[in-house]
Motif scaffolding. Structure first.
Motif, PDB file in Angstrom:
ATOM      1  N   GLN A 187       1.711  20.937 -17.552  1.00  0.00           N
ATOM      2  CA  GLN A 187       1.846  20.963 -16.096  1.00  0.00           C
ATOM      3  C   GLN A 187       2.698  22.152 -15.678  1.00  0.00           C
ATOM      4  N   LYS A 188       2.269  22.841 -14.636  1.00  0.00           N
ATOM      5  CA  LYS A 188       2.958  24.053 -14.210  1.00  0.00           C
ATOM      6  C   LYS A 188       3.109  24.078 -12.695  1.00  0.00           C
ATOM      7  N   THR A 189       3.958  24.972 -12.245  1.00  0.00           N
ATOM      8  CA  THR A 189       4.073  25.277 -10.829  1.00  0.00           C
ATOM      9  C   THR A 189       4.608  26.702 -10.730  1.00  0.00           C
ATOM     10  N   PHE A 190       4.762  27.207  -9.507  1.00  0.00           N
ATOM     11  CA  PHE A 190       5.296  28.548  -9.302  1.00  0.00           C
ATOM     12  C   PHE A 190       6.417  28.485  -8.270  1.00  0.00           C
ATOM     13  N   THR A 191       7.413  29.331  -8.431  1.00  0.00           N
ATOM     14  CA  THR A 191       8.514  29.347  -7.476  1.00  0.00           C
ATOM     15  C   THR A 191       8.047  29.888  -6.132  1.00  0.00           C
ATOM     16  N   ASP A 192       8.670  29.378  -5.056  1.00  0.00           N
ATOM     17  CA  ASP A 192       8.326  29.851  -3.718  1.00  0.00           C
ATOM     18  C   ASP A 192       9.149  31.089  -3.369  1.00  0.00           C
ATOM     19  N   GLY A 193       9.124  31.488  -2.106  1.00  0.00           N
ATOM     20  CA  GLY A 193       9.826  32.696  -1.683  1.00  0.00           C
ATOM     21  C   GLY A 193      11.329  32.637  -1.851  1.00  0.00           C
ATOM     22  N   ASN A 194      11.878  31.426  -1.980  1.00  0.00           N
ATOM     23  CA  ASN A 194      13.312  31.254  -2.187  1.00  0.00           C
ATOM     24  C   ASN A 194      13.658  30.954  -3.642  1.00  0.00           C
ATOM     25  N   GLY A 195      12.681  31.105  -4.529  1.00  0.00           N
ATOM     26  CA  GLY A 195      12.924  30.854  -5.944  1.00  0.00           C
ATOM     27  C   GLY A 195      12.916  29.385  -6.326  1.00  0.00           C
ATOM     28  N   ASN A 196      12.528  28.506  -5.397  1.00  0.00           N
ATOM     29  CA  ASN A 196      12.582  27.068  -5.650  1.00  0.00           C
ATOM     30  C   ASN A 196      11.266  26.561  -6.249  1.00  0.00           C
ATOM     31  N   TYR A 197      11.360  25.528  -7.060  1.00  0.00           N
ATOM     32  CA  TYR A 197      10.177  24.875  -7.611  1.00  0.00           C
ATOM     33  C   TYR A 197      10.416  23.369  -7.640  1.00  0.00           C
ATOM     34  N   THR A 198       9.318  22.602  -7.653  1.00  0.00           N
ATOM     35  CA  THR A 198       9.406  21.143  -7.740  1.00  0.00           C
ATOM     36  C   THR A 198       8.221  20.606  -8.533  1.00  0.00           C
ATOM     37  N   PHE A 199       8.516  19.682  -9.434  1.00  0.00           N
ATOM     38  CA  PHE A 199       7.484  18.871 -10.073  1.00  0.00           C
ATOM     39  C   PHE A 199       7.555  17.487  -9.434  1.00  0.00           C
ATOM     40  N   TYR A 200       6.412  17.004  -8.949  1.00  0.00           N
ATOM     41  CA  TYR A 200       6.397  15.787  -8.148  1.00  0.00           C
ATOM     42  C   TYR A 200       5.933  14.568  -8.940  1.00  0.00           C
ATOM     43  N   LYS A 201       6.494  13.418  -8.551  1.00  0.00           N
ATOM     44  CA  LYS A 201       6.013  12.104  -8.973  1.00  0.00           C
ATOM     45  C   LYS A 201       5.877  11.979 -10.496  1.00  0.00           C
ATOM     46  N   LEU A 202       6.943  12.308 -11.192  1.00  0.00           N
ATOM     47  CA  LEU A 202       6.947  12.189 -12.652  1.00  0.00           C
ATOM     48  C   LEU A 202       7.398  10.788 -13.058  1.00  0.00           C
ATOM     49  N   GLU A 203       6.844  10.311 -14.154  1.00  0.00           N
ATOM     50  CA  GLU A 203       7.272   9.022 -14.680  1.00  0.00           C
ATOM     51  C   GLU A 203       8.672   9.145 -15.277  1.00  0.00           C
ATOM     52  N   PRO A 204       9.418   8.050 -15.329  1.00  0.00           N
ATOM     53  CA  PRO A 204      10.752   8.110 -15.941  1.00  0.00           C
ATOM     54  C   PRO A 204      10.659   8.619 -17.377  1.00  0.00           C
ATOM     55  N   GLY A 205      11.593   9.467 -17.771  1.00  0.00           N
ATOM     56  CA  GLY A 205      11.573  10.017 -19.118  1.00  0.00           C
ATOM     57  C   GLY A 205      12.386  11.292 -19.190  1.00  0.00           C
ATOM     58  N   GLU A 206      12.354  11.923 -20.320  1.00  0.00           N
ATOM     59  CA  GLU A 206      13.079  13.180 -20.538  1.00  0.00           C
ATOM     60  C   GLU A 206      12.073  14.329 -20.537  1.00  0.00           C
ATOM     61  N   TYR A 207      12.369  15.374 -19.772  1.00  0.00           N
ATOM     62  CA  TYR A 207      11.455  16.503 -19.622  1.00  0.00           C
ATOM     63  C   TYR A 207      12.179  17.809 -19.939  1.00  0.00           C
TER      64      TYR A 207
END
Length: 206
Positions: free
Chosen positions: A169-189
């Motif tokens: 699973q991937k994403t890209f940072t926005d114009g402010n350098g921020n990123y988010t991974f959404y709705k992940l199950e409990p666990g260690e990532y």
């Protein structure tokens, strides 16, 4: 003595410019905008037609047309995620852009594709967020004068090999350098980022 004066006409090659070739939309979230322009004046009208690979995204327009009078002005389309009640994983869709024109300079161009990541809002889970910036003083803290880094690939390193694999699973940072991974199950990532040659992480491990 012979003087030879010549006027040379230099033209940019025909091209379709897109403000981005990938974007991320959230169900129930705001739409994202793609700006589109031409590199040079066409001989005849140029029509771009849009089709989406998934019903989970919707477009504000089915097509746009550039003419000899408006070719230098950006046109835009908006992309949004269909807000349904179906529980889904993160989905990757595409927007295909076909080109039609009597101007062979443009009609001979290959079609273009925009990758769209769709984040579902119907699953229970947790979000992981962060920021990537150029840590000039290497103190692992973002100072006000330090540059946020946009459009960086960030991924969940499922096999912990320190590299992005196409199945992760991937994403890209926005114009402010921020990123988010959404709705992940409990666990260690384990979160990774594609670093250019010569760059090192200062956080979380310095």
């Amino acid at each position: 003595i012979v003087f030879s004066d010549q006027i040379l006409k230099i033209e940019a090659p025909p091209e379709i410019f897109l403000s981005t070739n990938r974007l991320e939309v959230n169900e129930g979230g705001s739409s994202k905008t793609i700006n589109i322009s031409l590199s040079r004046e066409p001989l005849f009208d140029v029509t771009l037609s849009f089709s989406e690979s998934s019903s989970d995204i919707s477009l504000s327009k089915a097509s746009i047309t550039f003419t000899k009078s408006n070719w230098s002005t950006n046109q835009s389309i908006s992309v949004s995620a269909t807000d349904d009640s179906e529980v889904e994983n993160v989905e990757l869709a595409t927007i295909n852009i076909s080109i039609s024109s009597d101007d062979e300079n443009y009609s001979s161009l290959n079609s273009k594709t925009i990758e769209v990541q769709i984040n579902d809002n119907d699953t229970a889970g947790y979000n992981i967020s962060g920021t990537i910036w150029k840590d000039e003083n290497q103190n692992a803290t973002k100072d006000s004068n330090e540059e946020a880094l946009s459009d960086w690939l960030v991924y969940i390193d499922a096999n912990k090999n320190g590299e992005y694999d196409s199945s992760e699973q991937k994403t890209f940072t926005d114009g402010n350098g921020n990123y988010t991974f959404y709705k992940l199950e409990p666990g260690e990532y384990t979160i990774g980022a594609n670093l250019p040659l010569g760059w090192v992480l200062t956080s979380p491990d310095r």
